[in-house]
Design a protein around this motif. Sequence first.
Motif, PDB file in Angstrom:
ATOM      1  N   ILE A 166      33.828  41.107  42.694  1.00 30.26           N
ATOM      2  CA  ILE A 166      32.911  40.131  43.315  1.00 30.26           C
ATOM      3  C   ILE A 166      33.312  38.691  43.028  1.00 30.26           C
ATOM      4  CG2 ILE A 166      30.520  39.289  43.281  1.00 30.26           C
ATOM      5  CD1 ILE A 166      29.601  42.185  42.942  1.00 30.26           C
ATOM      6  N   PRO A 167      33.696  38.334  41.772  1.00 32.77           N
ATOM      7  CA  PRO A 167      34.101  36.946  41.526  1.00 32.77           C
ATOM      8  C   PRO A 167      35.266  36.488  42.395  1.00 32.77           C
ATOM      9  CG  PRO A 167      33.690  38.069  39.450  1.00 32.77           C
ATOM     10  CD  PRO A 167      33.636  39.101  40.524  1.00 32.77           C
ATOM     11  N   TYR A 168      36.225  37.383  42.654  1.00 37.79           N
ATOM     12  CA  TYR A 168      37.376  37.009  43.483  1.00 37.79           C
ATOM     13  C   TYR A 168      36.929  36.679  44.906  1.00 37.79           C
ATOM     14  CZ  TYR A 168      40.347  38.764  39.729  1.00 37.79           C
ATOM     15  OH  TYR A 168      40.961  38.963  38.521  1.00 37.79           O
ATOM     16  N   LEU A 169      36.039  37.498  45.450  1.00 34.68           N
ATOM     17  CA  LEU A 169      35.524  37.245  46.796  1.00 34.68           C
ATOM     18  C   LEU A 169      34.706  35.955  46.825  1.00 34.68           C
ATOM     19  CD1 LEU A 169      34.444  40.871  47.776  1.00 34.68           C
ATOM     20  CD2 LEU A 169      36.385  39.592  48.677  1.00 34.68           C
ATOM     21  N   ALA A 170      33.911  35.727  45.784  1.00 32.67           N
ATOM     22  CA  ALA A 170      33.103  34.505  45.725  1.00 32.67           C
ATOM     23  C   ALA A 170      33.986  33.272  45.697  1.00 32.67           C
ATOM     24  CB  ALA A 170      32.205  34.544  44.489  1.00 32.67           C
ATOM     25  N   GLY A 223      25.913  28.609  45.475  1.00 30.47           N
ATOM     26  CA  GLY A 223      25.496  29.989  45.703  1.00 30.47           C
ATOM     27  C   GLY A 223      26.629  30.966  45.415  1.00 30.47           C
ATOM     28  N   TYR A 224      27.831  30.605  45.897  1.00 32.27           N
ATOM     29  CA  TYR A 224      28.992  31.462  45.615  1.00 32.27           C
ATOM     30  C   TYR A 224      29.355  31.419  44.133  1.00 32.27           C
ATOM     31  CZ  TYR A 224      29.707  32.119  50.608  1.00 32.27           C
ATOM     32  OH  TYR A 224      29.547  32.465  51.914  1.00 32.27           O
ATOM     33  N   GLY A 225      29.113  30.284  43.489  1.00 36.20           N
ATOM     34  CA  GLY A 225      29.341  30.191  42.048  1.00 36.20           C
ATOM     35  C   GLY A 225      28.428  31.138  41.283  1.00 36.20           C
ATOM     36  N   TRP A 226      27.150  31.129  41.663  1.00 34.68           N
ATOM     37  CA  TRP A 226      26.208  32.066  41.038  1.00 34.68           C
ATOM     38  C   TRP A 226      26.575  33.520  41.352  1.00 34.68           C
ATOM     39  CZ3 TRP A 226      23.548  30.644  37.160  1.00 34.68           C
ATOM     40  CH2 TRP A 226      23.046  29.342  37.058  1.00 34.68           C
ATOM     41  N   MET A 227      27.108  33.722  42.558  1.00 35.01           N
ATOM     42  CA  MET A 227      27.532  35.072  42.950  1.00 35.01           C
ATOM     43  C   MET A 227      28.687  35.551  42.046  1.00 35.01           C
ATOM     44  SD  MET A 227      29.045  36.205  46.680  1.00 35.01           S
ATOM     45  CE  MET A 227      29.928  37.732  46.909  1.00 35.01           C
ATOM     46  N   ALA A 228      29.624  34.636  41.758  1.00 29.18           N
ATOM     47  CA  ALA A 228      30.737  34.972  40.863  1.00 29.18           C
ATOM     48  C   ALA A 228      30.222  35.305  39.467  1.00 29.18           C
ATOM     49  CB  ALA A 228      31.733  33.812  40.804  1.00 29.18           C
ATOM     50  N   LEU A 229      29.289  34.488  38.975  1.00 28.95           N
ATOM     51  CA  LEU A 229      28.714  34.720  37.649  1.00 28.95           C
ATOM     52  C   LEU A 229      27.962  36.055  37.602  1.00 28.95           C
ATOM     53  CD1 LEU A 229      28.153  33.682  34.796  1.00 28.95           C
ATOM     54  CD2 LEU A 229      26.114  32.533  35.706  1.00 28.95           C
ATOM     55  N   ALA A 230      27.214  36.347  38.678  1.00 28.15           N
ATOM     56  CA  ALA A 230      26.476  37.610  38.740  1.00 28.15           C
ATOM     57  C   ALA A 230      27.435  38.803  38.713  1.00 28.15           C
ATOM     58  CB  ALA A 230      25.617  37.656  39.997  1.00 28.15           C
ATOM     59  N   GLY A 231      28.580  38.656  39.400  1.00 29.86           N
ATOM     60  CA  GLY A 231      29.576  39.732  39.402  1.00 29.86           C
ATOM     61  C   GLY A 231      30.142  39.979  38.011  1.00 29.86           C
ATOM     62  N   ILE A 232      30.398  38.888  37.276  1.00 23.80           N
ATOM     63  CA  ILE A 232      30.931  39.015  35.920  1.00 23.80           C
ATOM     64  C   ILE A 232      29.903  39.694  35.005  1.00 23.80           C
ATOM     65  CG2 ILE A 232      31.652  37.721  33.867  1.00 23.80           C
ATOM     66  CD1 ILE A 232      32.780  35.607  35.841  1.00 23.80           C
TER      67      ILE A 232
END
Length: 398
Positions: A21-25, A50-59
């Motif tokens: 998910i972080p790579y896609l974000a 939003g994509y930054g939070w998405m990357a963090l959520a994936g991690i």
Amino acid sequence: RKGLIFLSAALSSLAAVASFIPYLAVYFMIRLIFGAFPDFDALDMGSVMGYGWMALAGIIANILLYFLAIFCSHIAAFGTLYDLKVLFVDHITKIPLGYHLTIGSGRLRKIMDENIESVEGFIAHQFPDFVASVTAPVVMVIILFAVDWRFGLASLVGIILAFAAEFIGFGSGAMKENMGKYQKASEEMNNASVEYVRGMSVVKAFNQTASSFKKLEEAISGYTEWVLKFALGWQNCMPAFTTIINNIYLILVPVGILIGSRSADFTEFAMTFVFYLLFVPAIAGVLNKIMYISESFMQIDGNVARMDEILNIPEMPETPHPKEPVGEDVVFDNVSFTYTGDPTGKALDQVSFTAGQGQVTAVVGPSGGGKSTIASLISRFWDVSGGRITIGGVDIRD
């Protein structure tokens, strides 16, 4: 504990998916930034955040799911370890005592301490990683082809070359044979070492040296031979595998130059190319994990096989209705016995004699003639292959 194992597998698969998910974000963030360039005032910072939070959520999801997967696998592993050790100890108390002489305490100790422990390690650690290493490449290939099939194809070439190098190293019959013989040599050296230490007082008393103890010397020589063959078996495939997976971008760069020189929309090409250069390190991580899992499979296969060799020894049957001997005459009645189960290699063949109570009966013969075997059979260290042995008129099996 299959339920815990399946739960661990499911959580590990989800963790593998979350790791991408972080790579896609980051890729979507790059698209927004490139789309706004050079007028960054027009950049939608809300979407970027939003994509930054998405990357963090994936991690966070990856860490949490993997932790839960490891947690479940550890509970299952320690329970399995406990059961296996109890089962193993219970079993070796019920097999014929003669096996303890032929197998050796050193080998039994290694199987109980190291081989069974390795099963716990495999279930606790390698199994979740194995599931992730199966899921991750599938997700990875889907992402590679979904963003741009041309770059995806170039990356796939590198992955195939790496897998080919890995298969040559791990999948070859010679490597599997070397692994098996290396583990067997390790067990024999352990066994010989334990016996040598136990007999140290005798060695000292008769002023002998280590070299005179042939069994230990031969075991160490055998171990040295196979450990060298096993280690040197990696000298070509390991560097090739490591070089390929860490340098897949060397395949991407010329492909990128070729595609870029013919691209009508350079901005779109640049966004895609940057994503693949960022994504390539993830490929190395995934394939590295697969390589170590493959090695673990080879080791655990050998360890379980040796454990099964002991567990497959049939337990000595005990009569539910024991009988009392009348007198103490020892009678061999057409007794035949083979250590291997091969009827052509009998240690005793239709032997009959009576050793009367209160009398001295001498058994005379050359080395290997079966004298020790007769003594072991009277003690019921083994069960006869044919005929019967009685004490006081009662079969010793009764």
